[in-house]
Write a protein that holds these residues in place. Structure first.
Motif, PDB file in Angstrom:
ATOM      1  N   ALA A  81      34.027  39.795  42.197  1.00  0.00           N
ATOM      2  CA  ALA A  81      34.985  40.901  42.253  1.00  0.00           C
ATOM      3  C   ALA A  81      34.450  42.131  41.533  1.00  0.00           C
ATOM      4  CB  ALA A  81      36.315  40.464  41.660  1.00  0.00           C
ATOM      5  N   ILE A  82      33.759  41.937  40.414  1.00  0.00           N
ATOM      6  CA  ILE A  82      33.170  43.078  39.705  1.00  0.00           C
ATOM      7  C   ILE A  82      32.144  43.775  40.590  1.00  0.00           C
ATOM      8  CG2 ILE A  82      31.687  43.747  37.762  1.00  0.00           C
ATOM      9  CD1 ILE A  82      33.037  41.517  36.126  1.00  0.00           C
ATOM     10  N   ALA A  83      31.334  42.974  41.293  1.00  0.00           N
ATOM     11  CA  ALA A  83      30.287  43.553  42.133  1.00  0.00           C
ATOM     12  C   ALA A  83      30.865  44.426  43.243  1.00  0.00           C
ATOM     13  CB  ALA A  83      29.440  42.442  42.740  1.00  0.00           C
ATOM     14  N   GLY A  84      32.090  44.147  43.682  1.00  0.00           N
ATOM     15  CA  GLY A  84      32.694  44.929  44.746  1.00  0.00           C
ATOM     16  C   GLY A  84      33.657  45.993  44.272  1.00  0.00           C
ATOM     17  N   ALA A  85      33.748  46.198  42.947  1.00  0.00           N
ATOM     18  CA  ALA A  85      34.731  47.134  42.403  1.00  0.00           C
ATOM     19  C   ALA A  85      34.074  48.439  41.977  1.00  0.00           C
ATOM     20  CB  ALA A  85      35.448  46.500  41.216  1.00  0.00           C
ATOM     21  N   ASP A  86      34.874  49.478  41.898  1.00  0.00           N
ATOM     22  CA  ASP A  86      34.412  50.783  41.441  1.00  0.00           C
ATOM     23  C   ASP A  86      34.691  50.957  39.950  1.00  0.00           C
ATOM     24  OD1 ASP A  86      33.618  51.543  44.017  1.00  0.00           O
ATOM     25  OD2 ASP A  86      35.641  52.287  44.494  1.00  0.00           O
ATOM     26  N   PRO A 120      41.470  28.545  34.978  1.00  0.00           N
ATOM     27  CA  PRO A 120      40.912  27.480  35.828  1.00  0.00           C
ATOM     28  C   PRO A 120      40.279  28.063  37.088  1.00  0.00           C
ATOM     29  CG  PRO A 120      43.025  26.807  34.953  1.00  0.00           C
ATOM     30  CD  PRO A 120      42.857  28.253  34.580  1.00  0.00           C
ATOM     31  N   ILE A 121      39.195  27.428  37.531  1.00  0.00           N
ATOM     32  CA  ILE A 121      38.413  27.986  38.626  1.00  0.00           C
ATOM     33  C   ILE A 121      39.209  28.049  39.926  1.00  0.00           C
ATOM     34  CG2 ILE A 121      37.359  25.751  39.126  1.00  0.00           C
ATOM     35  CD1 ILE A 121      35.821  29.290  39.528  1.00  0.00           C
ATOM     36  N   ASP A 122      40.108  27.097  40.174  1.00  0.00           N
ATOM     37  CA  ASP A 122      40.875  27.162  41.421  1.00  0.00           C
ATOM     38  C   ASP A 122      41.799  28.364  41.445  1.00  0.00           C
ATOM     39  OD1 ASP A 122      42.113  25.588  39.343  1.00  0.00           O
ATOM     40  OD2 ASP A 122      43.749  25.191  40.736  1.00  0.00           O
ATOM     41  N   LEU A 123      42.271  28.786  40.261  1.00  0.00           N
ATOM     42  CA  LEU A 123      43.137  29.975  40.201  1.00  0.00           C
ATOM     43  C   LEU A 123      42.323  31.256  40.407  1.00  0.00           C
ATOM     44  CD1 LEU A 123      45.519  29.115  37.220  1.00  0.00           C
ATOM     45  CD2 LEU A 123      45.677  28.460  39.631  1.00  0.00           C
ATOM     46  N   GLN A 124      41.040  31.211  40.087  1.00  0.00           N
ATOM     47  CA  GLN A 124      40.193  32.380  40.347  1.00  0.00           C
ATOM     48  C   GLN A 124      39.946  32.578  41.837  1.00  0.00           C
ATOM     49  OE1 GLN A 124      36.623  32.672  37.841  1.00  0.00           O
ATOM     50  NE2 GLN A 124      37.530  31.191  36.425  1.00  0.00           N
ATOM     51  N   TYR A 125      39.883  31.469  42.575  1.00  0.00           N
ATOM     52  CA  TYR A 125      39.679  31.561  44.032  1.00  0.00           C
ATOM     53  C   TYR A 125      40.979  31.780  44.797  1.00  0.00           C
ATOM     54  CZ  TYR A 125      34.766  30.077  43.977  1.00  0.00           C
ATOM     55  OH  TYR A 125      33.401  30.023  43.798  1.00  0.00           O
ATOM     56  N   ALA A 126      42.095  31.305  44.253  1.00  0.00           N
ATOM     57  CA  ALA A 126      43.371  31.382  44.976  1.00  0.00           C
ATOM     58  C   ALA A 126      43.769  32.835  45.214  1.00  0.00           C
ATOM     59  CB  ALA A 126      44.461  30.669  44.180  1.00  0.00           C
ATOM     60  N   GLY A 178      42.185  35.471  42.417  1.00  0.00           N
ATOM     61  CA  GLY A 178      42.347  35.540  40.964  1.00  0.00           C
ATOM     62  C   GLY A 178      41.254  36.333  40.307  1.00  0.00           C
ATOM     63  N   GLY A 179      40.017  36.212  40.828  1.00  0.00           N
ATOM     64  CA  GLY A 179      38.925  37.017  40.280  1.00  0.00           C
ATOM     65  C   GLY A 179      39.179  38.491  40.430  1.00  0.00           C
ATOM     66  N   GLU A 180      39.717  38.894  41.586  1.00  0.00           N
ATOM     67  CA  GLU A 180      40.036  40.305  41.805  1.00  0.00           C
ATOM     68  C   GLU A 180      41.177  40.760  40.904  1.00  0.00           C
ATOM     69  OE1 GLU A 180      38.699  40.713  46.490  1.00  0.00           O
ATOM     70  OE2 GLU A 180      40.675  39.906  45.983  1.00  0.00           O
TER      71      GLU A 180
END
Length: 557
Positions: A39-44, A168-174, A9-11
């Motif tokens: 996800a921001i740290a790994g994005a261009d 919700p945090i679980d949706l960011q990890y899912a 979800g973060g990505e």
């Protein structure tokens, strides 16, 4: 990544922001937003700017939007983090700024149960809805991109306003198969051609036309259209404080923003037709709505509800300022009657007289400091004024603004946003950004000096230091028995404090010292703090005018 990749979800948040062209996100990392930061740290093409307070994150996103014309994005934690950001959302709404706040939320399985989960905030959506146009709670990981796109679109529709998305945090990890990402632009504002033509006819027939440009003329990117119309009509242009930069203040048709001064009042009362663009006619530029307009008023604004709210309107035109002004200009006749040939000349003389009177009131040292800033700050440099006496008396109206989107202030008259606004402006533009701030105001956001140091931002903080809330001292003297209370502050050595976090600090005792220190800060890279001892400057003789902070007891410094 391909469209079929499984993403967290973060990505998905980051992919949606990239589709929107977002390059910077302001925020503070937390257990309830860590997947997005990761996800921001790994994005261009997108980077996080780590501020020191969530309110500062939204202020910075707000300034980023105002100075670049792009969406400003803030990222906070749920609960206390989101609550901390509320002051920033209030200011962004007041400033008509397109800001998107993304916040976390507790795990879906605990959401709504009220069992005391970490950072639990059951009423967070209601809190956010009080200060946003729309707040969206995401219910499925797959819905994240559409929620981001919808909130961004709503933030930029009509009169811009902040919006929020909580995830919700679980949706960011899912993980989820990446859906297509939409980045719909807001629907184009339609302009009533017949009304535009009628306004053009009125302006063409006027002998003494005048243009009133507000903040909407700047935020919509209509500065070139304001100038083009003014030149076609040979019409002088006044601006509100928020509208500064709608026309360069060294342009011969610019009358500046000294709207409530006696000479400019006479100009406004002598106009036989007024076109107002992107303005709500707020309290300060209208002297609490006592300012009179001499002729009928045409009012252009993206928000139909403000048209006719404070001044009666001859013709109202709803729509984007760029489209509206282009339509009006297109309907002007190729040639128009000369009208009053002396009108623009007389208006310029009146504005010059108002400026000279105002310069006289602020005294020789503040005049010299104002001149030094304009001399050494590049034309595209950004000027940020906080709620403080030098801002009210000369920063808001006498320090010339020469380029659109280079003039910022807390439109809500809040104290303290100056430095975080400068952070957002400097990140967005890369231009040298000067902050005119009082010592009391700086203490509300002093932690952002560390942000400026961390990112080596080109910010010069001018701290006008009277060791307390100078405005309220004056109000107390004028209103009560003259005994000050609650306004004197234990004030740090700001130069030493700046040095302690890696920012160059300079103590300034006079106008000549200021000019040298300011020039050096502009020539150098990175941030600087100039701690200016107000006791060593010739005093401002009289605040005067309806834009004085004395008229608003809520202004503290």
């Amino acid at each position: 990544m391909t469209e079929t990749d499984d993403l967290t979800g973060g990505e998905l948040v980051v992919r949606a922001l990239q589709a929107l062209g977002v390059r910077h996100v302001f925020g503070i990392v937390s257990v309830h937003n860590l997947p997005v930061f990761h996800a921001i740290a790994g994005a261009d093409g997108i980077a996080a700017v780590d501020v020191r307070h969530e309110q500062a994150a939204v202020h910075a996103a707000d300034a980023y939007a105002r100075t670049t014309g792009r969406l400003g994005v803030a990222l906070t934690s749920t609960g206390p983090g989101a609550a901390n950001a509320m002051g920033g959302l209030f200011e962004a709404g007041f400033a008509s700024s397109p800001v998107l706040m993304i916040t976390g939320q507790v795990e879906s399985r605990f959401y709504g149960q009220g069992r005391g989960f970490l950072h639990e905030a059951e009423r967070q959506p209601a809190m956010l809805r009080d200060l946003t146009r729309e707040t969206i709670t995401v219910g499925r990981t797959a819905d994240i991109p559409d929620a981001i796109a919808r909130a961004a679109r709503m933030a930029r529709t009509g009169r811009p306003q902040p919006c929020a998305v909580e995830i919700p945090i679980d949706l960011q990890y899912a993980r989820e198969a990446a859906p297509p990402v939409r980045a719909d632009e807001p629907p184009p504002a339609r302009v009533d051609a017949a009304r535009a033509e009628r306004i053009a006819a009125r302006l063409a027939a006027a002998s003494r036309p005048l243009i009133w440009a507000g903040g909407g003329a700047v935020s919509s990117g209509a500065s070139a259209e304001v100038v083009a119309l003014a030149e076609r009509l040979d019409a002088p242009v006044v601006t509100t404080t928020n509208g500064r930069g709608a026309i360069p203040e060294d342009h011969p048709l610019s009358l500046g923003s000294l709207l409530t001064s006696a000479p400019v009042r006479e100009v406004l009362e002598s106009a036989d037709y007024v076109l107002a663009v992107g303005t709500r006619f707020q309290m300060q530029p209208t002297a609490a709505w006592t300012l009179r307009l001499g002729g009928p008023l045409a009012h252009v604004d993206a928000d139909p509800s403000v048209i006719g709210r404070s001044y009666p309107v001859d013709i109202g035109l709803t729509g984007d300022a760029v489209a509206a002004l282009r339509a009006i200009t297109a309907h002007l006749p190729a040639a128009r009657d000369e009208g009053d040939a002396e009108w623009a000349v007389q208006a310029r003389k009146a504005a010059a007289q108002a400026r000279e009177q105002a310069l006289e009131r602020i005294g020789p040292d503040h005049r010299a400091i104002c001149a030094a800033i304009r001399t050494h700050l590049p034309r595209e440099g950004v000027v940020v004024r906080d709620a403080t006496v030098p801002a009210y008396t000369w920063g808001d109206n006498l320090l010339p603004i020469l380029t659109p989107r280079t003039s910022l202030r807390p439109t809500s008259a809040a104290i303290g946003p100056g430095l975080p606004l400068a952070v957002g402006a400097a990140v967005g533009t890369g231009a040298r950004t000067v902050v005119i701030q009082g010592d009391g105001g700086l203490m509300l956001s002093v932690g952002e000096l560390a942000t400026a140091a961390q990112y080596h931002l080109p910010i010069t903080v001018c701290v006008f230091n009277d060791r307390g809330y100078g405005v309220l001292r004056g109000i107390q003297r004028a209103t009560y028995d003259g005994t000050p209370h609650d306004v004197d502050l234990a004030t740090p050595d700001f130069a030493a404090l700046a040095e302690s976090v890696g920012v160059r600090g300079v103590r300034v005792g006079g106008a000549a010292e200021f000019a040298a220190a300011f020039a050096a800060s502009v020539a150098a890279e990175g941030p600087a703090v100039l701690d200016i001892d107000l006791a060593r400057l010739a005093p401002i003789t009289r605040l005067g005018g309806s834009q004085s902070p004395e008229r608003d007891p809520g202004m503290r410094d």
